[in-house]
Design an enzyme around this catalytic site. Structure first.
Site, PDB file in Angstrom:
ATOM      1  N   HIS A 169       5.877  43.906  -7.631  1.00  0.00           N
ATOM      2  CA  HIS A 169       5.663  42.834  -8.714  1.00  0.00           C
ATOM      3  C   HIS A 169       4.211  42.474  -8.759  1.00  0.00           C
ATOM      4  O   HIS A 169       3.456  42.426  -7.948  1.00  0.00           O
ATOM      5  CB  HIS A 169       6.492  41.410  -8.519  1.00  0.00           C
ATOM      6  CG  HIS A 169       6.806  40.511  -9.562  1.00  0.00           C
ATOM      7  ND1 HIS A 169       5.890  39.561  -9.817  1.00  0.00           N
ATOM      8  CD2 HIS A 169       7.510  40.491 -10.604  1.00  0.00           C
ATOM      9  CE1 HIS A 169       6.325  38.966 -10.734  1.00  0.00           C
ATOM     10  NE2 HIS A 169       7.204  39.258 -11.168  1.00  0.00           N
ATOM     11  N   PHE A 190       6.312  37.012 -18.952  1.00  0.00           N
ATOM     12  CA  PHE A 190       5.006  37.086 -18.569  1.00  0.00           C
ATOM     13  C   PHE A 190       3.898  36.521 -19.524  1.00  0.00           C
ATOM     14  O   PHE A 190       2.632  36.262 -19.174  1.00  0.00           O
ATOM     15  CB  PHE A 190       4.413  38.576 -18.219  1.00  0.00           C
ATOM     16  CG  PHE A 190       5.213  39.317 -17.057  1.00  0.00           C
ATOM     17  CD1 PHE A 190       5.094  38.745 -15.551  1.00  0.00           C
ATOM     18  CD2 PHE A 190       5.942  40.365 -17.273  1.00  0.00           C
ATOM     19  CE1 PHE A 190       5.763  39.299 -14.539  1.00  0.00           C
ATOM     20  CE2 PHE A 190       6.547  40.968 -16.155  1.00  0.00           C
ATOM     21  CZ  PHE A 190       6.442  40.493 -14.799  1.00  0.00           C
ATOM     22  N   TYR A 209       8.888  31.502 -16.981  1.00  0.00           N
ATOM     23  CA  TYR A 209       7.971  30.334 -16.241  1.00  0.00           C
ATOM     24  C   TYR A 209       8.673  29.112 -16.273  1.00  0.00           C
ATOM     25  O   TYR A 209       9.330  28.583 -17.385  1.00  0.00           O
ATOM     26  CB  TYR A 209       6.600  30.057 -16.874  1.00  0.00           C
ATOM     27  CG  TYR A 209       5.720  31.503 -16.829  1.00  0.00           C
ATOM     28  CD1 TYR A 209       5.368  31.970 -15.588  1.00  0.00           C
ATOM     29  CD2 TYR A 209       5.228  32.175 -18.078  1.00  0.00           C
ATOM     30  CE1 TYR A 209       4.588  33.225 -15.683  1.00  0.00           C
ATOM     31  CE2 TYR A 209       4.522  33.373 -17.956  1.00  0.00           C
ATOM     32  CZ  TYR A 209       4.168  33.820 -16.802  1.00  0.00           C
ATOM     33  OH  TYR A 209       3.207  34.938 -16.613  1.00  0.00           O
ATOM     34  N   ASP A 225      12.643  35.772 -14.680  1.00  0.00           N
ATOM     35  CA  ASP A 225      13.270  34.755 -15.733  1.00  0.00           C
ATOM     36  C   ASP A 225      11.807  33.928 -16.010  1.00  0.00           C
ATOM     37  O   ASP A 225      10.580  34.305 -15.726  1.00  0.00           O
ATOM     38  CB  ASP A 225      14.058  33.431 -14.884  1.00  0.00           C
ATOM     39  CG  ASP A 225      13.333  33.087 -13.759  1.00  0.00           C
ATOM     40  OD1 ASP A 225      12.329  33.536 -13.212  1.00  0.00           O
ATOM     41  OD2 ASP A 225      13.949  32.280 -12.970  1.00  0.00           O
TER      42      ASP A 225
END
Length: 222
Positions: A188, A78, A67, A65
């Site tokens: 991740h 990202f 930031y 999701d």
């Protein structure tokens, strides 16, 4: 908000965005933005689609999701704007990119719009979030929509490279026909996962370009 969705995607997802759940989703998102501070800015909810047309699509990167800090999210997973400090996960992405492609410098901006412009869909599983509350919009129906996006891409496109980073992204892998597309998975890039040896060394960037080159497509200038 729907008018923000790029025309190529509106056509591609025409059936999906007419479904009752999607109308409910848009209403729920409206309510969240009305009563809470949410990110990204409302006009950037569909920025991932606006920045990468379906015709140009070559690579899909899936995040969890946006930031959740002030001024960070810009609608691309990202990614942050030029004047925003590069978040830890993105720093690790850049480190892996640097090691994988043996470049001599790390990027000084976390803005990934140049990836999107080359056909990289930077898609979060949820397209919105409350301030300071990661994964706070998981209860909304974003996952139904993003699952449908991935499944439709899988069905109607060929030779797309999917990069699934972390458990949330990997769950989306069930929607992808791996006989038609290349699916690359790893941990991740967050510091916790990366420091446990689940991120660095995956060489996803070079593998992506090798696949694109083999299929006669232009490589991504990462």
């Amino acid at each position: 908000m729907l008018s923000q969705l790029h025309p190529s995607w509106q056509n591609f997802l025409a059936d999906e965005i007419q479904k009752p759940y999607f109308r409910d989703l848009m209403q729920a998102v409206d309510n969240e933005y009305q009563y809470h501070t949410c990110f990204p800015p409302k006009e950037l909810l569909f920025a991932a689609f606006d920045s990468c047309s379906i015709e140009d699509l070559k690579v899909v990167i899936i995040g969890q999701d946006p930031y959740h800090g002030v001024g960070e999210a810009n609608g691309l997973c990202f990614s942050v704007n030029d004047d925003v400090r590069i978040p830890p996960s993105l720093r690790n992405i850049f480190r892996e990119l640097n090691d994988d492609l043996e470049t001599v410098f790390l990027p000084t901006s976390g803005n990934l719009t140049h990836w999107a412009a080359q056909g990289v869909l930077l898609l979060n599983a949820s397209l919105s979030v409350r301030k300071d509350r990661p994964n706070s919009h998981k209860h909304l129906k974003w996952s139904i929509f993003t699952n449908a996006v991935i499944q439709t891409i899988s069905q109607q496109k060929e030779n797309v490279v999917f990069l699934l980073w972390g458990s949330s992204a990997k769950k989306k892998g069930s929607k992808i026909d791996r006989n038609k597309h290349l699916v690359l998975e790893s941990g991740h890039p967050s510091p916790m996962s990366a420091n446990q040896g689940k991120w660095f060394g995956n060489k996803h960037f070079s593998q992506t370009n090798a696949c694109l080159k083999a299929k006669g497509k232009a490589e991504i200038d990462w």
